[in-house]
Design an enzyme around this catalytic site. Structure first.
Site, PDB file in Angstrom:
ATOM      1  CB  SER A 120      -0.904   0.026   1.234  1.00  0.00           C
ATOM      2  OG  SER A 120      -1.829  -1.013   1.164  1.00  0.00           O
ATOM      3  CG  HIS A 141      -1.592  -0.188  -4.815  1.00  0.00           C
ATOM      4  ND1 HIS A 141      -2.090   1.077  -4.649  1.00  0.00           N
ATOM      5  CD2 HIS A 141      -2.113  -0.933  -3.795  1.00  0.00           C
ATOM      6  CE1 HIS A 141      -2.861   1.096  -3.577  1.00  0.00           C
ATOM      7  NE2 HIS A 141      -2.903  -0.100  -3.053  1.00  0.00           N
ATOM      8  CD  GLU A 153      -0.963   4.018  -7.226  1.00  0.00           C
ATOM      9  OE1 GLU A 153      -1.337   3.352  -6.242  1.00  0.00           O
ATOM     10  OE2 GLU A 153      -0.752   5.239  -7.165  1.00  0.00           O
ATOM     11  CG  ASN A 191      -2.988   3.423  -0.486  1.00  0.00           C
ATOM     12  OD1 ASN A 191      -4.202   3.647  -0.575  1.00  0.00           O
ATOM     13  ND2 ASN A 191      -2.488   2.220  -0.559  1.00  0.00           N
TER      14      ASN A 191
HETATM   15  P1  NAD Z   1      -3.830  -9.364   5.374  1.00  0.00           P
HETATM   16  O1  NAD Z   1      -3.444  -8.993   6.751  1.00  0.00           O
HETATM   17  O2  NAD Z   1      -5.238  -9.681   5.059  1.00  0.00           O
HETATM   18  O3  NAD Z   1      -2.950 -10.605   4.870  1.00  0.00           O
HETATM   19  C1  NAD Z   1      -1.561 -10.695   5.023  1.00  0.00           C
HETATM   20  C2  NAD Z   1      -1.185 -12.156   4.938  1.00  0.00           C
HETATM   21  O4  NAD Z   1       0.255 -12.273   4.930  1.00  0.00           O
HETATM   22  C3  NAD Z   1      -1.675 -12.982   6.147  1.00  0.00           C
HETATM   23  O5  NAD Z   1      -2.429 -14.079   5.678  1.00  0.00           O
HETATM   24  C4  NAD Z   1      -0.388 -13.445   6.829  1.00  0.00           C
HETATM   25  O6  NAD Z   1      -0.494 -14.718   7.417  1.00  0.00           O
HETATM   26  C5  NAD Z   1       0.569 -13.451   5.642  1.00  0.00           C
HETATM   27  N1  NAD Z   1       1.983 -13.419   6.014  1.00  0.00           N
HETATM   28  C6  NAD Z   1       2.570 -12.706   7.010  1.00  0.00           C
HETATM   29  N2  NAD Z   1       3.900 -12.934   6.999  1.00  0.00           N
HETATM   30  C7  NAD Z   1       4.137 -13.794   5.970  1.00  0.00           C
HETATM   31  C8  NAD Z   1       5.313 -14.399   5.461  1.00  0.00           C
HETATM   32  N3  NAD Z   1       6.519 -14.156   5.994  1.00  0.00           N
HETATM   33  N4  NAD Z   1       5.205 -15.231   4.398  1.00  0.00           N
HETATM   34  C9  NAD Z   1       3.988 -15.493   3.849  1.00  0.00           C
HETATM   35  N5  NAD Z   1       2.845 -14.957   4.291  1.00  0.00           N
HETATM   36  C10 NAD Z   1       2.925 -14.110   5.348  1.00  0.00           C
HETATM   37  O7  NAD Z   1      -3.311  -8.157   4.455  1.00  0.00           O
HETATM   38  P2  NAD Z   1      -3.833  -7.721   3.000  1.00  0.00           P
HETATM   39  O8  NAD Z   1      -4.921  -6.748   3.171  1.00  0.00           O
HETATM   40  O9  NAD Z   1      -4.019  -8.939   2.158  1.00  0.00           O
HETATM   41  O10 NAD Z   1      -2.568  -6.893   2.502  1.00  0.00           O
HETATM   42  C11 NAD Z   1      -1.434  -7.544   1.939  1.00  0.00           C
HETATM   43  C12 NAD Z   1      -0.588  -6.488   1.233  1.00  0.00           C
HETATM   44  O11 NAD Z   1      -1.374  -5.878   0.196  1.00  0.00           O
HETATM   45  C13 NAD Z   1      -0.164  -5.362   2.173  1.00  0.00           C
HETATM   46  O12 NAD Z   1       1.112  -4.926   1.832  1.00  0.00           O
HETATM   47  C14 NAD Z   1      -1.214  -4.291   1.905  1.00  0.00           C
HETATM   48  O13 NAD Z   1      -0.746  -3.008   2.210  1.00  0.00           O
HETATM   49  C15 NAD Z   1      -1.432  -4.478   0.412  1.00  0.00           C
HETATM   50  N6  NAD Z   1      -2.732  -4.009  -0.098  1.00  0.00           N
HETATM   51  C16 NAD Z   1      -3.872  -4.181   0.628  1.00  0.00           C
HETATM   52  C17 NAD Z   1      -5.081  -3.756   0.107  1.00  0.00           C
HETATM   53  C18 NAD Z   1      -6.370  -3.964   0.853  1.00  0.00           C
HETATM   54  O14 NAD Z   1      -7.411  -3.417   0.408  1.00  0.00           O
HETATM   55  N7  NAD Z   1      -6.408  -4.729   1.916  1.00  0.00           N
HETATM   56  C19 NAD Z   1      -5.131  -3.143  -1.166  1.00  0.00           C
HETATM   57  C20 NAD Z   1      -3.942  -3.023  -1.897  1.00  0.00           C
HETATM   58  C21 NAD Z   1      -2.743  -3.467  -1.342  1.00  0.00           C
END
Ligand code: NAD
Length: 284
Positions: A120, A141, A153, A191
């Site tokens: 993000s 992104h 993005e 963001n």
């Molecule tokens: P989330 O918390 O739902 O999921 C993160 C996952 O990563 C979890 O299942 C966790 O167990 C796993 N994890 C943690 N450490 C790990 C490792 N070492 N190896 C493998 N897996 C591991 O988070 P999310 O919302 O899916 O976000 C993930 C990424 O995407 C973040 O960087 C976030 O900023 C980005 N993002 C999120 C959104 C959104 O709307 N939620 C949108 C765009 C980008």
């Protein structure tokens, strides 16, 4: 370079959507998370999503839900990423967590494999600096929910090559996505604006200026937004919002990115939005 097998690291909100979208558009997918129970949940959620979508689709030549699900291999071991042509990293938005992942990928994935960070806010150039393939590191992104959002993005890190951008664009085109390419900067375009908006909306709630419903209604009714900032926060995940604002605060050293205390409190209380069943709103 022909992309056939895509590794998806992290099976949370975004990893699930990315894996599903890839499998539905002809890719072999390897979905990796550190927790077995999260992978079980991810598999079930992908099955439900694909079956739900198939009810609304017509045509004989489309693959069956089972065929699509069969394209996703799930594992808690990074080792199977040795066959990945391309990796999309979606782990928790914390530098301390992401920085452990890339050296591991570096040691397992083929030398020409491209690493795409679905972050993000964390700068792509910073992520590339902990790999030995900075020209093959890119930011993608994705928007949430991934299979339904037609635009991403795309972030060009300082060393990202034109070839990497072309390969990523081609893969995304097959996934049905258009790319908007931006230069690297914390929070990119989306963001840097959205996180400030959401944070300020939480301040409004904390200061009792309006209810969550009314904050959101103003954005929907007055500005034509499909969702208000607090509904959007619940969709993204309040923990991810907080971590992203902390990344912006740390990178810009600017007090305008200080996280709202109410946001911190809600995250501590486990009110993470849709994924936990409760955030600014309650979900069944
Ligand atoms: P989330 O918390 O739902 O999921 C993160 C996952 O990563 C979890 O299942 C966790 O167990 C796993 N994890 C943690 N450490 C790990 C490792 N070492 N190896 C493998 N897996 C591991 O988070 P999310 O919302 O899916 O976000 C993930 C990424 O995407 C973040 O960087 C976030 O900023 C980005 N993002 C999120 C959104 C959104 O709307 N939620 C949108 C765009 C980008």
């Amino acid at each position: 370079m022909y992309i056939q097998t895509v590794g998806v690291v992290g099976a949370g909100v975004m990893g699930i959507g990315v894996a599903q979208n890839l499998a539905q558009t002809g890719y072999q997918v390897i979905l990796v998370d550190i927790y077995e129970n999260i992978l079980d949940k991810a598999k079930q959620e992908i099955k439900n999503n694909i079956r739900f979508q198939s009810f609304f689709k017509k045509g004989d030549c489309e693959e069956s839900p089972d065929d699509i699900i069969g394209k996703i291999e799930l594992s808690t071991s990074y080792k199977i990423l040795e066959k990945a042509d391309f990796v999309v990293e979606n782990v928790t938005e914390k530098w301390d967590i992401k920085r452990e992942v890339y050296p591991l990928l570096e040691s397992i994935c083929p030398a020409d494999c491209i690493f795409a960070a679905n972050t993000s806010a964390i700068p792509i150039t910073r992520i590339a600096s902990i790999t030995k393939r900075a020209d093959r590191v890119i930011g993608i992104h994705f928007m949430n929910p991934v299979p339904m959002k037609p635009i991403v993005e795309m972030i060009r890190g300082h060393h990202t090559s034109d070839t990497t951008i072309e390969i990523a664009k081609k893969m995304l085109a097959q996934m049905g996505k258009e790319c908007i390419i931006v230069n690297d900067s914390p929070g990119f375009v989306s963001n840097r604006v959205l996180m400030l908006t959401i944070n300020e909306a939480v301040f409004l709630l904390q200061d009792q200026v309006a209810t969550a419903e009314n904050v959101d209604k103003i954005f929907k009714g007055c500005f034509g937004h499909k969702m208000g900032p607090l509904e959007t926060a619940d969709l993204i995940g309040l923990d991810t919002i907080l971590f992203s604002i902390e990344v912006l605060y740390e990178n810009f050293n600017d007090s305008k990115y200080r996280p709202c205390p109410l946001l911190k409190k809600m995250v501590d209380a486990g009110l993470h939005g849709r994924k936990s069943g409760k955030g600014f709103y309650v979900y069944q």
